[in-house]
Design an enzyme around this catalytic site. Sequence first.
Site, mmCIF file in Angstrom:
data_model
loop_
_atom_site.group_PDB
_atom_site.id
_atom_site.type_symbol
_atom_site.label_atom_id
_atom_site.label_comp_id
_atom_site.label_asym_id
_atom_site.label_seq_id
_atom_site.Cartn_x
_atom_site.Cartn_y
_atom_site.Cartn_z
ATOM 1 N N ARG A 28 -29.427 -6.032 -12.439
ATOM 2 C CA ARG A 28 -28.172 -6.778 -12.370
ATOM 3 C C ARG A 28 -27.904 -7.372 -11.002
ATOM 4 O O ARG A 28 -27.329 -8.454 -10.876
ATOM 5 C CB ARG A 28 -27.032 -5.815 -12.765
ATOM 6 C CG ARG A 28 -25.626 -6.300 -12.485
ATOM 7 C CD ARG A 28 -24.621 -5.181 -12.753
ATOM 8 N NE ARG A 28 -24.910 -3.984 -11.976
ATOM 9 C CZ ARG A 28 -24.566 -3.821 -10.700
ATOM 10 N NH1 ARG A 28 -23.934 -4.785 -10.043
ATOM 11 N NH2 ARG A 28 -24.854 -2.687 -10.071
ATOM 12 N N ARG A 33 -20.467 25.634 -27.218
ATOM 13 C CA ARG A 33 -21.433 24.571 -26.921
ATOM 14 C C ARG A 33 -20.729 23.223 -26.775
ATOM 15 O O ARG A 33 -21.357 22.169 -26.859
ATOM 16 C CB ARG A 33 -22.501 24.529 -28.020
ATOM 17 C CG ARG A 33 -23.359 25.804 -28.064
ATOM 18 C CD ARG A 33 -24.480 25.689 -29.079
ATOM 19 N NE ARG A 33 -23.997 25.786 -30.442
ATOM 20 C CZ ARG A 33 -23.894 26.928 -31.135
ATOM 21 N NH1 ARG A 33 -24.236 28.077 -30.566
ATOM 22 N NH2 ARG A 33 -23.462 26.924 -32.374
ATOM 23 N N CYS A 76 -21.875 5.792 -13.926
ATOM 24 C CA CYS A 76 -23.316 6.086 -13.910
ATOM 25 C C CYS A 76 -23.586 7.504 -14.390
ATOM 26 O O CYS A 76 -24.465 7.727 -15.216
ATOM 27 C CB CYS A 76 -23.887 5.894 -12.505
ATOM 28 S SG CYS A 76 -23.947 4.178 -11.974
ATOM 29 N N SER A 107 -28.006 5.814 -14.904
ATOM 30 C CA SER A 107 -28.664 4.981 -13.905
ATOM 31 C C SER A 107 -28.593 5.693 -12.569
ATOM 32 O O SER A 107 -27.509 6.095 -12.142
ATOM 33 C CB SER A 107 -27.958 3.618 -13.829
ATOM 34 O OG SER A 107 -28.453 2.842 -12.754
ATOM 35 N N GLY A 108 -29.734 5.859 -11.912
ATOM 36 C CA GLY A 108 -29.764 6.595 -10.653
ATOM 37 C C GLY A 108 -30.440 5.816 -9.542
ATOM 38 O O GLY A 108 -31.659 5.600 -9.584
ATOM 39 N N ASP A 109 -29.653 5.379 -8.553
ATOM 40 C CA ASP A 109 -30.176 4.768 -7.322
ATOM 41 C C ASP A 109 -30.764 5.913 -6.507
ATOM 42 O O ASP A 109 -30.048 6.655 -5.839
ATOM 43 C CB ASP A 109 -29.023 4.071 -6.600
ATOM 44 C CG ASP A 109 -29.376 3.560 -5.209
ATOM 45 O OD1 ASP A 109 -30.478 3.860 -4.711
ATOM 46 O OD2 ASP A 109 -28.524 2.881 -4.608
ATOM 47 N N ILE A 157 -35.861 3.102 -7.602
ATOM 48 C CA ILE A 157 -35.805 2.837 -6.169
ATOM 49 C C ILE A 157 -35.744 1.322 -6.004
ATOM 50 O O ILE A 157 -36.609 0.596 -6.506
ATOM 51 C CB ILE A 157 -37.041 3.398 -5.443
ATOM 52 C CG1 ILE A 157 -37.067 4.928 -5.545
ATOM 53 C CG2 ILE A 157 -37.048 2.965 -3.975
ATOM 54 C CD1 ILE A 157 -38.339 5.562 -5.013
ATOM 55 N N TYR A 158 -34.701 0.846 -5.335
ATOM 56 C CA TYR A 158 -34.590 -0.595 -5.093
ATOM 57 C C TYR A 158 -35.723 -1.056 -4.180
ATOM 58 O O TYR A 158 -36.161 -0.319 -3.290
ATOM 59 C CB TYR A 158 -33.237 -0.932 -4.473
ATOM 60 C CG TYR A 158 -32.105 -0.933 -5.465
ATOM 61 C CD1 TYR A 158 -31.919 -2.006 -6.332
ATOM 62 C CD2 TYR A 158 -31.221 0.135 -5.554
ATOM 63 C CE1 TYR A 158 -30.890 -2.010 -7.261
ATOM 64 C CE2 TYR A 158 -30.185 0.138 -6.475
ATOM 65 C CZ TYR A 158 -30.028 -0.939 -7.326
ATOM 66 O OH TYR A 158 -29.016 -0.947 -8.249
#
EC number: 2.1.1.45
Length: 322
Positions: A25, A184, A204, A225-227, A266-267
Amino acid sequence: MSQNEQQYLDLAQKILDEGSHKGDRTGTGTRSLFGTQMRFNLAEGFPLLTTKKVFFGLIKSELLWFLRGDNNIRFLLEHNNHIWDEWAFKKWIESDKYTGPDMTNFGLRSQTDENFAKIYKEQKDIFVNNILNDDEFKEEFGYIGNVYGKLWRSWETNSLTAGDETVDQVARLIDQIKETPNSRRLILTAWNAETTPQAPLPSCHVLSQFYVADGKLSLQMYQRSGDFFLGVPFNIASYSLLLHMVAAQTGYEVGEFIHTIGDTHIYNNHVDQITEQLSRPMHKLPKLWLNPEVKSLFDYTMDDIKILDYDSEPAIKAPVAV
């Protein structure tokens, strides 16, 4: 050697070696893996990375902001926390109230154009000052939408739901852990299919599940989503801190924090930085101190949460993709 930190470094190397090259994006581009997991044994120490300095004050002020049910950045700015600035700033510069220089693509332009970087800083300083000192401006431009704190503490119900107009998920979670620890359904969610996609940055870390066994409280968090260089180290520490705080208020020892990530990336403009981090030595993990006098999860202040014996390599700067 800390297995808690080593697994982060191993996964970083795997992303570099095996990650798919993808657009995104922000226009920056990433190397990405899908469906990764790390497990942190909190008995080993508090998982604040030591191969680069991670600023714990930012982590605890952001978590306290979430627990307040807040979605206006003034509280963060009052604690010198600028994690969320860019998304609120974007709202201002795209409004008809903004009359300053063109800020289109300010994130990328400020990295490559030295003159523009100075102009951007000037406008950003004006924005921050207005949020802190102008209540009307804060109300118009300080909110970042229906994310974390708002969803955690005051999830809006619809006309088909009986009772209150909002649901306090966190208060309900605490009661459930105390009353039905084998449930649970010890769930905390930050994804509202109706409103979240319209937020400046849709949540995120979207789902957390708590789990009680053998006198210990564990937590698994799913992150869509993980930067991996900038964001994930904060997420690891933030949810480990949340687990410690909830355990303290429900009478359990801490167990594991399990971190499951969908798009783990990883950007492209972070590759040099994470390569530098991978070359560094690890140090012993620090310890977490929580004030034992605090009797409610919602009463913690900055002074009630401290990190002890934190020895790390220096910080590594990297641009935020907006």
